[in-house]
Design a protein around this motif. Sequence first.
Motif, short mmCIF file in Angstrom:
data_model
loop_
_atom_site.label_atom_id
_atom_site.label_comp_id
_atom_site.label_asym_id
_atom_site.label_seq_id
_atom_site.Cartn_x
_atom_site.Cartn_y
_atom_site.Cartn_z
N ASP A 220 0.83 -1.21 0.00
CA ASP A 220 0.00 0.00 0.00
C ASP A 220 0.86 1.26 0.00
OD1 ASP A 220 0.73 -0.89 2.64
OD2 ASP A 220 -0.61 0.63 3.46
N ASP A 243 -0.07 -13.08 -3.54
CA ASP A 243 -1.49 -13.03 -3.21
C ASP A 243 -1.58 -12.86 -1.70
OD1 ASP A 243 -4.20 -13.05 -3.44
OD2 ASP A 243 -4.35 -15.05 -4.33
N GLU A 246 -4.76 -8.58 1.38
CA GLU A 246 -4.91 -7.19 0.92
C GLU A 246 -5.12 -7.08 -0.58
OE1 GLU A 246 -4.53 -4.12 3.05
OE2 GLU A 246 -5.29 -5.79 4.24
N ARG A 247 -5.28 -8.21 -1.26
CA ARG A 247 -5.33 -8.18 -2.72
C ARG A 247 -6.42 -7.26 -3.25
NH1 ARG A 247 -7.29 -13.63 -4.95
NH2 ARG A 247 -9.12 -12.82 -3.86
N ASP A 248 -7.64 -7.43 -2.80
CA ASP A 248 -8.75 -6.65 -3.35
C ASP A 248 -8.59 -5.17 -3.05
OD1 ASP A 248 -9.81 -9.01 -4.29
OD2 ASP A 248 -11.26 -9.23 -2.66
N ARG A 249 -8.15 -4.84 -1.85
CA ARG A 249 -7.97 -3.43 -1.50
C ARG A 249 -6.86 -2.80 -2.34
NH1 ARG A 249 -5.50 0.00 2.33
NH2 ARG A 249 -4.11 -1.63 3.09
N ARG A 251 -5.88 -3.80 -5.35
CA ARG A 251 -6.37 -3.69 -6.74
C ARG A 251 -7.24 -2.44 -6.91
NH1 ARG A 251 -6.14 -7.68 -10.52
NH2 ARG A 251 -5.32 -9.73 -9.91
N ALA A 252 -8.08 -2.18 -5.92
CA ALA A 252 -8.97 -1.03 -6.02
C ALA A 252 -8.21 0.29 -6.03
CB ALA A 252 -9.96 -1.06 -4.85
N PHE A 260 -1.00 -7.05 -11.62
CA PHE A 260 -1.03 -8.04 -10.55
C PHE A 260 -0.79 -9.41 -11.17
CE2 PHE A 260 -3.00 -4.43 -8.69
CZ PHE A 260 -2.86 -4.55 -7.31
N GLY A 262 -0.38 -12.27 -9.34
CA GLY A 262 -0.89 -13.37 -8.52
C GLY A 262 0.24 -14.18 -7.90
#
Length: 414
Positions: A220, A243, A246-249, A251-252, A260, A262
């Motif tokens: 981050d 992976d 925190e992946r989804d946060r 990506r957003a 990404f 993976g």
Amino acid sequence: MPTDLSSRGRRPRVLHLTQPVDGGVARVVTDLVGAQLADGLDVTAACPDSALTSQLRSLGAQVRHWRATRSPGAALAREVRQLARLIDEVRPDLVHAHSAKAGLAGRLAVRGRIPTVFQPHAWSFEAVGGGTAALALRWERWAARWAARVVCVSEAERATGAHAGITGRWTVIPNGIDPERFRPAPADAVRAALAPLAGLRAQAPLAVCVGRLCRQKGQDVLLRAWDTVVRRVPDARLVLVGDGPERDRLRAAAPASVLFAGAVSDASHWYQAADLVVLPSRWEGMALAPLEAMACGRPVVVTDVDGARESLPPAFTDRCLVPPEDPGALAAAVGALLLDPTLRASLGDRGRRHVLSLHDVRHTARAVTDVYRDLLGTWPDTTEARPHRTVGGAGADRATQRAEPSEHRESIHS
């Protein structure tokens, strides 16, 4: 006094214990197990079912299923009881517990009845805050009495424990890697074979960050720095390899210039594809990713957390070491190196030579064996008829010490 196993005509029976792990800790465990099997030790691992389980079995290790979660919780008492039964069945001469959760359950199950090596791989109280951190620190201070040896992967990690009031017999064995697995290769050819880079201009400056997508690794912070980097180097691209929670946060929050990749089973190609490897961690013991990147001839930018200074050549510290949680300093260091290919090549060459000299995994295995011999005495030198394996785990220089909270240290080994 250590038991002399030579009188029994056999080599030690070692039980490696770990909670669910991936990334660096899994590689350290795999490398140690492989080296010890090659040396003819009787090795068993107790761990939850995972990719690590398959890797250990492929090496020829006995693997016992331990139903454990990554962190302490309501199931801890059951996990400790199950582990105690496993230990009774395996009857090891020595238990080697890796990371905080396994160190907690393992020491509760054994309570000093069997020589126990605890390897924190970064301290638990650094990973949490508030009351949880206070409880974790209180436990580590108490449980040190049940570790015959605490193995730290850097002098900084040892000092952090000692300054926090943990009293124990310490051995510092710096992390290291397999320089045959992690080696230089032409970036253009490697990039062409990596599907996530399809369509990327061949000469586009490429930064890569390899690590679990979690708060510890600080991706981050890197994303906050990346906008500044791209303003300075407009065609730069960043790849996050790994992976995690925190992946989804992440990506957003990521702009289009961030890719990404993976989770991958082998990160060596990503290091080889990179112009620069970045690891903006909030805490570590000594991270493996910078060592792997340098072994591949790539320069690194890392945060000044435990083990970072010890893992870098002196020439790196002014340009490649930045304060943790400082996006401005991180952006400045990354941008400057992406714009200077001559300096990158020079640092990459120095980094490779540094790793070959001080962070070859074979030194790690020998250093851990020295710890086992110190605790168990000698054992027969005859080796099993096993093929030689090149392994990858932790480095060359080591210091074995006893540390008190007052910073008094007593040398145990020369």
